[in-house]
Design a protein around this motif. Structure first.
Motif, PDB file in Angstrom:
ATOM      1  N   UNK A  10      44.087  20.097  54.956  1.00 30.14           N
ATOM      2  CA  UNK A  10      44.108  19.696  53.278  1.00 30.14           C
ATOM      3  C   UNK A  10      43.689  20.823  52.171  1.00 30.14           C
ATOM      4  N   UNK A  11      42.242  20.212  52.800  1.00 32.36           N
ATOM      5  CA  UNK A  11      40.483  20.531  51.926  1.00 32.36           C
ATOM      6  C   UNK A  11      40.751  21.988  51.592  1.00 32.36           C
ATOM      7  N   UNK A  12      41.441  23.064  52.897  1.00 35.00           N
ATOM      8  CA  UNK A  12      40.823  24.408  52.211  1.00 35.00           C
ATOM      9  C   UNK A  12      42.030  25.139  51.701  1.00 35.00           C
ATOM     10  N   UNK A  13      42.905  24.684  51.332  1.00 34.32           N
ATOM     11  CA  UNK A  13      43.827  24.882  49.913  1.00 34.32           C
ATOM     12  C   UNK A  13      42.588  24.899  48.832  1.00 34.32           C
ATOM     13  N   UNK A  14      41.700  24.660  48.785  1.00 35.42           N
ATOM     14  CA  UNK A  14      41.317  23.940  47.329  1.00 35.42           C
ATOM     15  C   UNK A  14      40.561  25.524  47.156  1.00 35.42           C
ATOM     16  N   UNK A  15      39.673  25.766  47.606  1.00 33.54           N
ATOM     17  CA  UNK A  15      39.056  27.198  47.763  1.00 33.54           C
ATOM     18  C   UNK A  15      39.781  28.907  47.933  1.00 33.54           C
ATOM     19  N   UNK A  16      41.014  28.807  49.074  1.00 35.21           N
ATOM     20  CA  UNK A  16      42.180  29.823  49.459  1.00 35.21           C
ATOM     21  C   UNK A  16      42.618  29.672  47.524  1.00 35.21           C
ATOM     22  N   UNK A  17      43.060  28.392  46.692  1.00 34.64           N
ATOM     23  CA  UNK A  17      43.437  28.646  45.171  1.00 34.64           C
ATOM     24  C   UNK A  17      42.658  29.121  44.507  1.00 34.64           C
ATOM     25  N   UNK A  18      41.230  28.193  44.086  1.00 36.54           N
ATOM     26  CA  UNK A  18      40.339  29.400  43.463  1.00 36.54           C
ATOM     27  C   UNK A  18      40.377  30.635  43.186  1.00 36.54           C
ATOM     28  N   UNK A  19      40.802  31.180  44.242  1.00 37.80           N
ATOM     29  CA  UNK A  19      40.330  32.876  44.612  1.00 37.80           C
ATOM     30  C   UNK A  19      41.490  33.359  43.619  1.00 37.80           C
ATOM     31  N   UNK A  20      42.061  32.847  43.047  1.00 32.04           N
ATOM     32  CA  UNK A  20      43.580  33.257  42.441  1.00 32.04           C
ATOM     33  C   UNK A  20      42.591  33.616  40.248  1.00 32.04           C
ATOM     34  N   UNK A  21      41.920  32.227  39.919  1.00 36.11           N
ATOM     35  CA  UNK A  21      41.991  32.383  38.528  1.00 36.11           C
ATOM     36  C   UNK A  21      40.747  32.788  39.189  1.00 36.11           C
ATOM     37  N   UNK A  22      40.120  33.121  39.967  1.00 38.12           N
ATOM     38  CA  UNK A  22      38.626  33.674  39.987  1.00 38.12           C
ATOM     39  C   UNK A  22      38.670  35.194  40.068  1.00 38.12           C
ATOM     40  N   UNK A  23      39.987  35.760  39.830  1.00 35.35           N
ATOM     41  CA  UNK A  23      39.692  37.469  40.010  1.00 35.35           C
ATOM     42  C   UNK A  23      39.771  37.476  38.215  1.00 35.35           C
ATOM     43  N   UNK A  24      40.040  36.752  37.474  1.00 37.72           N
ATOM     44  CA  UNK A  24      40.300  36.898  36.213  1.00 37.72           C
ATOM     45  C   UNK A  24      39.043  37.771  35.435  1.00 37.72           C
ATOM     46  N   UNK A  25      37.550  36.759  35.614  1.00 38.43           N
ATOM     47  CA  UNK A  25      36.478  37.484  34.886  1.00 38.43           C
ATOM     48  C   UNK A  25      36.002  38.607  36.108  1.00 38.43           C
ATOM     49  N   UNK A  26      36.236  39.055  37.349  1.00 39.31           N
ATOM     50  CA  UNK A  26      35.828  39.501  37.828  1.00 39.31           C
ATOM     51  C   UNK A  26      36.748  41.184  37.326  1.00 39.31           C
ATOM     52  N   UNK A  27      37.890  40.620  36.190  1.00 41.39           N
ATOM     53  CA  UNK A  27      37.987  42.404  35.919  1.00 41.39           C
ATOM     54  C   UNK A  27      36.818  42.973  35.062  1.00 41.39           C
ATOM     55  N   UNK A  28      36.466  41.981  34.119  1.00 40.23           N
ATOM     56  CA  UNK A  28      35.667  42.437  33.436  1.00 40.23           C
ATOM     57  C   UNK A  28      34.016  43.177  34.146  1.00 40.23           C
ATOM     58  N   UNK A  40      46.433  36.112  47.669  1.00 41.13           N
ATOM     59  CA  UNK A  40      47.086  35.846  46.605  1.00 41.13           C
ATOM     60  C   UNK A  40      48.886  36.039  47.304  1.00 41.13           C
ATOM     61  N   UNK A  41      49.230  36.968  47.518  1.00 44.92           N
ATOM     62  CA  UNK A  41      50.755  36.498  48.330  1.00 44.92           C
ATOM     63  C   UNK A  41      50.739  35.355  49.683  1.00 44.92           C
ATOM     64  N   UNK A  42      49.303  35.586  50.255  1.00 49.01           N
ATOM     65  CA  UNK A  42      49.962  33.962  51.387  1.00 49.01           C
ATOM     66  C   UNK A  42      48.909  32.823  50.088  1.00 49.01           C
ATOM     67  N   UNK A  43      48.266  33.110  49.821  1.00 52.78           N
ATOM     68  CA  UNK A  43      48.061  31.682  49.102  1.00 52.78           C
ATOM     69  C   UNK A  43      49.633  31.178  48.105  1.00 52.78           C
ATOM     70  N   UNK A  44      49.850  31.708  47.511  1.00 58.37           N
ATOM     71  CA  UNK A  44      50.687  31.159  47.046  1.00 58.37           C
ATOM     72  C   UNK A  44      52.280  30.158  47.166  1.00 58.37           C
ATOM     73  N   UNK A  45      52.754  31.195  48.309  1.00 56.28           N
ATOM     74  CA  UNK A  45      53.850  29.928  49.153  1.00 56.28           C
ATOM     75  C   UNK A  45      53.537  29.049  49.515  1.00 56.28           C
ATOM     76  N   UNK A  46      52.046  28.793  49.974  1.00 59.63           N
ATOM     77  CA  UNK A  46      51.528  28.193  51.043  1.00 59.63           C
ATOM     78  C   UNK A  46      51.643  26.766  49.645  1.00 59.63           C
ATOM     79  N   UNK A  47      51.072  27.517  48.742  1.00 61.01           N
ATOM     80  CA  UNK A  47      50.304  26.118  47.414  1.00 61.01           C
ATOM     81  C   UNK A  47      51.643  25.368  46.385  1.00 61.01           C
ATOM     82  N   UNK A  48      52.439  26.494  46.629  1.00 62.21           N
ATOM     83  CA  UNK A  48      53.806  26.100  46.089  1.00 62.21           C
ATOM     84  C   UNK A  48      54.472  24.865  46.358  1.00 62.21           C
ATOM     85  N   UNK A  49      53.970  25.088  47.925  1.00 60.06           N
ATOM     86  CA  UNK A  49      54.830  24.632  49.356  1.00 60.06           C
ATOM     87  C   UNK A  49      54.811  22.583  49.306  1.00 60.06           C
TER      88      UNK A  49
END
Length: 638
Positions: A320-338, A363-372
């Motif tokens: 279960x701990x692995x889900x935290x850095x996995x999920x954090x990778x999605x919003x981290x993409x936001x500042x990388x645009x700039x 993101x495609x692998x993380x989102x289904x696992x997270x929403x479950x």
């Protein structure tokens, strides 16, 4: 007494061969006793005195020229205390064979390898060969214990040590930090042993070893550089392997604790410890070996790859701990645009697209696992994911329009909003592309997505009202130009959303308020179109002079009058007094404008024509669109 006797009668001759030969005889006696009877206290005493006095002699008297006469004794003592735990386990009762002497099993390689490093004075390649030799020895022992002797716990312990030494051989060939790596791996091994035997002392010693090793590594970070140039290559250097092994030890400890007790707070702490070392290892390599123009792309790719590893570990191991850095990778993409745009290129140009492609796959692998596991968190991050996709595509299109096609500012702004408008339309149609990869689980936040897109598109629409809108290289045509078509399109999308929400029973606002909002927006857009037409077709500058222009004021009066008449006609046709009075109110505004503003320009022909046209239209509207009777239903507009 036997071990202390040489120390008590020492004459200062410093004859280490005699000293260690004598200790070899004593240890041989201990070995023979262990062959006959399990006597753990005697084994520990021999271990402590042999290696303790040997270490003391090494600190005080060892010189490199004594290596040939010292190394054989170290290997002999290592062999004694390597085999003593095996003899101890074999002599135990069958029901107790899962008890092992952890102090000797893990203490012997820890101390012996540290002494070997001291004898070799940090020669990395020789230490690497030593680690490989130790791995081979432990592999043979583990196979013998597991297959023939059925000593499962001892065999698993030796297998773990074999894996540790085999892993250690690679960084030892590249790094001088052998001791730090050894202590970290041994710490993880002690945690595993303590959990297997349900003993606290080995576990806490293992925890302390890992933490102290990490602190020592951090204090010594950057203090010394590898001598050989090849060792300063990316990944193939001591700092990376040292930090990676610390990460491996921390994550292994976390996994062991998780399997033993899902609620163990230390599991999360060591997971965070290992994750920090992992990101430090990768980030340090990026900082040292990647050019500044690609640094943020590599960071994004590294974070995405780490998230992919984490989510696969979660899926396969239920970690279960692995889900935290996995999920954090999605919003981290936001500042990388700039951040990637700051490097002077579009985010999807050349090889830079690889980093975003990796992020997209993650993101495609993380989102289904997270929403479950956490439905609301997964849906929220799905919304963030869609926004990041829109912003990345918009940034790339804007960069193409600006840097590659040299288009004007209005084109750059419009193409940047194209992905947002397209997503709005797809969300209205409930397209599978918008729901991907969650499917129907993404539906609850659909209105939130549309509302947030409305804010962005509405802001662009509002700014467009005040922009000149020069459509070069195309000529300006009223309405049939990119800016005004886009603004009209936004109002159409907004009206479609309102109508759809009302038909589904989820009206976002009252019908009256919706009608007034759309009417005011349409009037503002009509005003902007009129002024822009005066600017391009009438040659009036796009500045404060525009509002002092008789032509502009006359055009506004006529345009507003036509809008008011059209509204009144619609109200009369539908029998809606509310709509009719809305048009009448606009006509009242025109009359006030004629009295306060337009009359100042009656010496100019455009103003005179404007007043005459308005007068004629006012007379006509009274005939063609009289006020609906009160008995008529108020009617509702859509």
């Amino acid at each position: 007494g036997g071990f202390l006797a040489p120390i008590l009668i020492a004459t200062g001759s410093n004859n280490h061969v005699a000293l260690f030969s004598y200790y070899a005889v004593l240890n041989a006696a201990i070995f023979v006793i262990a062959w006959v009877k399990p006597w753990r206290a005697l084994n520990l005493v021999g271990f402590a005195f042999t290696f303790g006095i040997g270490t003391l002699w090494g600190v005080l008297s060892y010189r490199p020229k004594l290596f040939a006469s010292t190394e054989p004794f170290l290997l002999l003592f290592f062999a004694f205390y390597l085999l003593l735990p095996l003899l101890y386990a074999r002599r135990l009762a069958p029901d107790k064979r899962d008890l092992i002497d952890g102090s000797l099993v893990f203490g012997t390689p820890l101390v012996a390898f540290a002494l070997q490093a001291a004898l070799l004075h940090g020669d990395r390649m020789q230490l690497a060969y030593s680690a490989l030799g130790a791995a081979a020895i432990y592999t043979v022992l583990a196979a013998l214990e597991l297959r023939r002797l059925k000593l499962n716990l001892l065999g698993e312990s030796h297998a773990l040590l074999a894996l540790g030494f085999a892993t250690l051989a690679v960084p030892l060939a590249l790094s001088a930090r052998a001791t730090a790596c050894t202590f970290a791996l041994e710490g993880a091994g002690l945690v595993w042993l303590g959990l297997r035997q349900q003993r606290r002392v080995p576990r806490w010693i293992g925890y302390a070893l890992e933490v102290l090793t990490g602190l020592a590594f951090f204090v010594g970070y950057g203090a010394s550089a590898d001598a050989r140039p090849m060792l300063n290559q990316a990944l193939f250097n001591g700092e990376f392997f040292g930090a990676a092994i610390l990460a491996l030890a921390g994550l292994t400890t976390s996994r062991l604790l998780t399997r033993a007790d899902m609620r163990a707070p230390l599991a999360s702490a060591f997971f965070a410890w290992g994750a920090l070392w992992w990101y430090f290892a990768g980030g340090n390599e990026i900082d040292k070996f990647v050019t500044s123009a690609l640094r943020f792309d590599y960071w994004l790719g590294f974070i995405a790859a780490s998230a992919l590893i984490a989510v696969e570990a979660y899926r396969r191991l239920d970690w279960r701990e692995c889900l935290i850095p996995a999920a954090a990778a999605i919003p981290i993409g936001l500042p990388f645009i700039a951040l990637t745009m700051l490097d002077g290129h579009g985010p999807l140009e050349g090889w830079h697209i690889a980093a975003w492609a990796l992020w997209l796959v993650a993101a495609w692998r993380i989102l289904p696992a997270l929403v479950a596991r956490h439905a609301q968190a997964g849906q929220t991050l799905h919304l963030v994911y869609l926004w990041i996709v829109v912003l990345v595509l918009g940034a790339e299109l804007a960069h193409l329009a600006d840097a590659h096609f040299a288009l004007g500012a209005v084109w750059v702004g419009l193409v940047a909003l194209v992905p947002a408008a397209l997503l709005f339309l797809l969300a209205l149609r409930r397209s599978a592309l918008v729901h991907w990869p969650l499917g129907e689980a993404a539906e609850p936040l659909r209105n939130a997505l549309l509302a947030s897109l409305t804010v962005l598109l509405g802001l662009g629409w509002l700014l467009g009202l005040f922009d000149e809108g020069r459509p070069v290289p195309l000529p300006y045509l009223p309405v049939a130009n990119p800016l005004e078509l886009a603004q009209i399109g936004f109002l159409v999308l907004l009206a479609l959303w309102f109508r759809q929400a009302e038909s589904e029973g989820t009206a976002l606002m009252s019908v009256e308020l919706r009608a007034r909002a759309l009417a005011l927006a349409a009037l503002a857009l009509l005003t902007a179109i009129t002024l822009r037409s005066v600017h391009f077709l009438g040659g009036v500058a796009w500045d404060d002079a525009l509002f002092d222009s008789p032509l502009a004021q006359a055009a506004l009066s006529i345009a507003w009058t036509f809008a008011g008449i059209a509204t009144m006609l619609i109200g009369e046709r539908r029998g809606s007094r509310a709509v009719w009075f809305g048009g009448a109110a606009l006509m009242g505004v025109v009359l006030v404008k004629l009295l306060l503003i337009d009359r100042r320009y009656l010496h100019d022909l455009p103003a005179i024509i404007g007043v005459l046209v308005v007068g004629v239209l006012l007379v006509a509207v009274g005939y063609f669109a009289p006020v609906p009777p009160k008995s008529a239903p108020a009617g509702e507009v859509s």
